[in-house]
Every structure is written in structure tokens, then in C-alpha cells.
Design a protein around this motif. Structure first.
Motif, PDB file in Angstrom:
ATOM      1  N   THR B  52      -9.208   6.076   1.996  1.00 34.12           N
ATOM      2  CA  THR B  52      -7.902   6.606   1.117  1.00 34.12           C
ATOM      3  C   THR B  52      -8.304   6.657  -0.322  1.00 34.12           C
ATOM      4  O   THR B  52      -7.750   7.651  -0.931  1.00 34.12           O
ATOM      5  N   THR B  74     -11.848  12.139   5.399  1.00 35.39           N
ATOM      6  CA  THR B  74     -10.493  12.293   6.181  1.00 35.39           C
ATOM      7  C   THR B  74     -11.242  11.891   7.712  1.00 35.39           C
ATOM      8  O   THR B  74     -10.363  11.307   8.266  1.00 35.39           O
ATOM      9  N   LYS B 120       0.496   6.559   9.881  1.00 37.36           N
ATOM     10  CA  LYS B 120       0.822   6.762   8.500  1.00 37.36           C
ATOM     11  C   LYS B 120      -0.400   7.077   7.819  1.00 37.36           C
ATOM     12  O   LYS B 120      -0.616   8.111   6.959  1.00 37.36           O
ATOM     13  N   LYS B 122      -3.435   7.985   8.792  1.00 35.00           N
ATOM     14  CA  LYS B 122      -4.070   9.086   9.370  1.00 35.00           C
ATOM     15  C   LYS B 122      -3.285  10.190   8.611  1.00 35.00           C
ATOM     16  O   LYS B 122      -3.872  11.303   8.336  1.00 35.00           O
ATOM     17  N   GLN B 123      -2.002  10.315   8.865  1.00 36.93           N
ATOM     18  CA  GLN B 123      -1.270  11.314   8.380  1.00 36.93           C
ATOM     19  C   GLN B 123      -1.421  11.831   7.008  1.00 36.93           C
ATOM     20  O   GLN B 123      -1.188  12.886   6.332  1.00 36.93           O
ATOM     21  N   GLU B 124      -1.274  10.544   6.082  1.00 33.86           N
ATOM     22  CA  GLU B 124      -1.130  10.863   4.677  1.00 33.86           C
ATOM     23  C   GLU B 124      -2.378  10.288   4.111  1.00 33.86           C
ATOM     24  O   GLU B 124      -3.334   9.462   4.305  1.00 33.86           O
ATOM     25  N   ILE B 125      -2.381  10.633   2.471  1.00 32.24           N
ATOM     26  CA  ILE B 125      -3.443   9.861   1.588  1.00 32.24           C
ATOM     27  C   ILE B 125      -2.393   8.926   0.757  1.00 32.24           C
ATOM     28  O   ILE B 125      -1.941   8.966  -0.283  1.00 32.24           O
ATOM     29  N   ASN B 126      -2.256   7.678   1.519  1.00 35.35           N
ATOM     30  CA  ASN B 126      -1.298   6.815   1.100  1.00 35.35           C
ATOM     31  C   ASN B 126      -1.894   5.421   0.935  1.00 35.35           C
ATOM     32  O   ASN B 126      -2.041   4.834   2.067  1.00 35.35           O
TER      33      ASN B 126
END
Lengths: 85, 169
Positions: B52, B74, B120, B122-126
């Protein structure tokens, strides 16, 4: 269940064992896994409460048994282990 | 005489097995290895943090290079967040028993949170979500080691995230 039963052992079960008698702690029995249809398990009866048996593996620390899937009703027991060969 | 009889019985049973193969029974529902360790889940959580961070810091001057790097980072982030879920699920489902839940009533909620946080990540760059995921996995690891009768302790991971790993004394 090692060392009493090893992978590949063959067992003979008595399907009529509980027609005239009741399951007793210490009996080794086979029954269908309550949550996995078609999967037959071999466990030892630890305690009998009414019509239900609490079953465990010999190696309780590594066993998935009544502590997870609950007690087994008498009519769900397929048979009592007679001998292995 | 007894030996001969036993031999004959075995032969007869062996023959019967061939014409009517016996049904399989399982003494365990899974392989009874008894080997569980939350280390892998923590390493995977550290990796998700690192991926990330690298995505956040990505130099996008060269589009082609950046695209290539985004795909690689990713992919690894996805895989390791999924690995966290897998490892935690195994320990939760196979190791923990009702008696452990009684002593750790928040365990189910904790696992639920880990599953959601990993998704989350996985879904975002957070980065916040990735750090929170590690924190929850560490909490899970502490409960695990206590359940094994061992005193948990935090040690430096030595990895580029500069975070910690929960082990035991």
C-alpha cells in the motif's frame, strides 16, 4: 485417533449394537458428521446424556468433536466399533 | 491354531473388501497436525502495508513503468490481504474451540473485523486500513498464544514496515 487407530486401518462396526443396549462412555462409534453430509466420523463416547452422546477424539487437543458440533443423537449413530484389522 | 484362524479371518475380510470396498470413516475432520501459528497472517499483513505504501509513493513520471508497477504491487497486495483472511480463518475455525470463545467473547467480532479490513485493504489504497488490519491481526495473535498457555510478546519484525510481530515468551 492415533495411536489406537491409524490411517488405513480397517474397522468392522456392529450396526445392531444399540438395539438392545445403550451407548456407553468408552464406546467407539461411527456417525455422520452433523454439518458435513456424507462424511462419516469415528469418535469415542465421553458422556451419555439421555438420548445424546458427547463424543471426542482420543487426542482431545487436536480433535474436532462434540465441543464444536454438539452432541450426537442415538439414532444418528451408525454403529459401534467391533474390531479393527 | 489361533494364529491360523486370525490369518484366515484376515484373508476372508481382505477378500470381502475387494468385492465390496468398505466405506471411509474419518477420525478427524481435517488433517490432525495440531500445528497453528499466526505468524504467516502477520507477515502477510506487513506485506499488505508495504505494498500500500509503495503504491502511495509511486513515481508516475513514466506512465509505462508506473502502470507496470501498479499491476505488480496491486497483485501482491491482493494476494497477501487474502492470505491474512485465509490464515486467520484456519486458526479461528480449526484451532479455537467453544471454551476459548468463553474466555474471549470478542473473538468472533475481531475475526469479522479482520475479514472486513482485509477486503478494504484489497479494494483501496488505504494506509490507515492496512495498519489497522495489522493491529487487529496482532490482537488475534495475542489471543491465540494465550489460548495455547503461552505469554505473548511483541518483537520487532525487522521488516521495511518497521512494525512488530506478536510472538511468545
Amino acid at each position: 485417533m492415533e495411536p489406537l487407530f491409524k490411517e488405513g486401518d480397517r474397522i468392522v462396526i456392529n450396526r445392531w449394537a444399540y438395539i438392545f443396549s445403550k451407548p456407553t462412555p468408552g464406546d467407539f462409534v461411527t456417525f455422520e458428521h452433523p454439518n458435513k453430509k456424507g462424511k462419516v466420523l469415528l469418535k469415542k463416547i465421553k458422556k451419555v446424556v439421555g438420548d445424546e452422546s458427547l463424543v471426542t477424539g482420543i487426542n482431545e487437543n487436536d480433535s474436532e468433536d462434540s465441543r464444536r458440533f454438539g452432541k450426537i443423537k442415538g439414532d444418528k449413530i451408525l454403529g459401534k466399533v467391533w474390531f479393527k484389522y | 491354531m489361533i494364529k491360523v484362524s486370525l490369518f484366515m479371518i484376515k484373508k476372508i475380510l481382505g477378500f470381502l473388501d475387494k468385492i465390496a470396498p468398505p466405506q471411509k470413516v474419518y477420525a478427524h475432520c481435517d488433517i490432525p497436525c495440531g500445528i497453528y501459528d499466526p505468524h504467516q497472517a502477520q507477515v502477510a499483513a506487513h506485506t499488505a502495508i508495504r505494498m500500500t505504501k509503495m503504491l502511495v509513493d509511486l513515481d508516475e513520471k513514466d506512465d509505462k513503468k508506473a502502470d507496470h508497477q501498479i499491476v505488480r504491487l496491486t497483485k501482491v497486495k491482493e494476494e497477501h490481504a487474502e492470505l491474512v483472511k485465509h490464515e486467520v480463518r484456519i486458526i479461528w475455525g480449526d484451532f479455537f474451540k467453544q471454551e476459548h470463545i468463553g474466555k474471549n467473547p470478542g473473538l468472533h467480532d475481531l475475526v469479522f473485523n479482520i475479514m472486513k479490513l482485509a477486503s478494504k485493504v484489497k479494494q483501496e489504497i488505504n494506509e490507515d486500513a492496512a495498519n489497522e488490519l495489522l493491529s487487529k491481526v496482532q490482537e488475534f495473535a495475542e489471543i491465540f498464544w494465550r489460548a495455547k498457555g503461552l505469554e505473548p510478546m511483541r518483537i520487532k519484525s525487522g521488516s521495511s514496515t518497521e512494525g512488530e510481530i506478536v510472538s511468545h515468551k
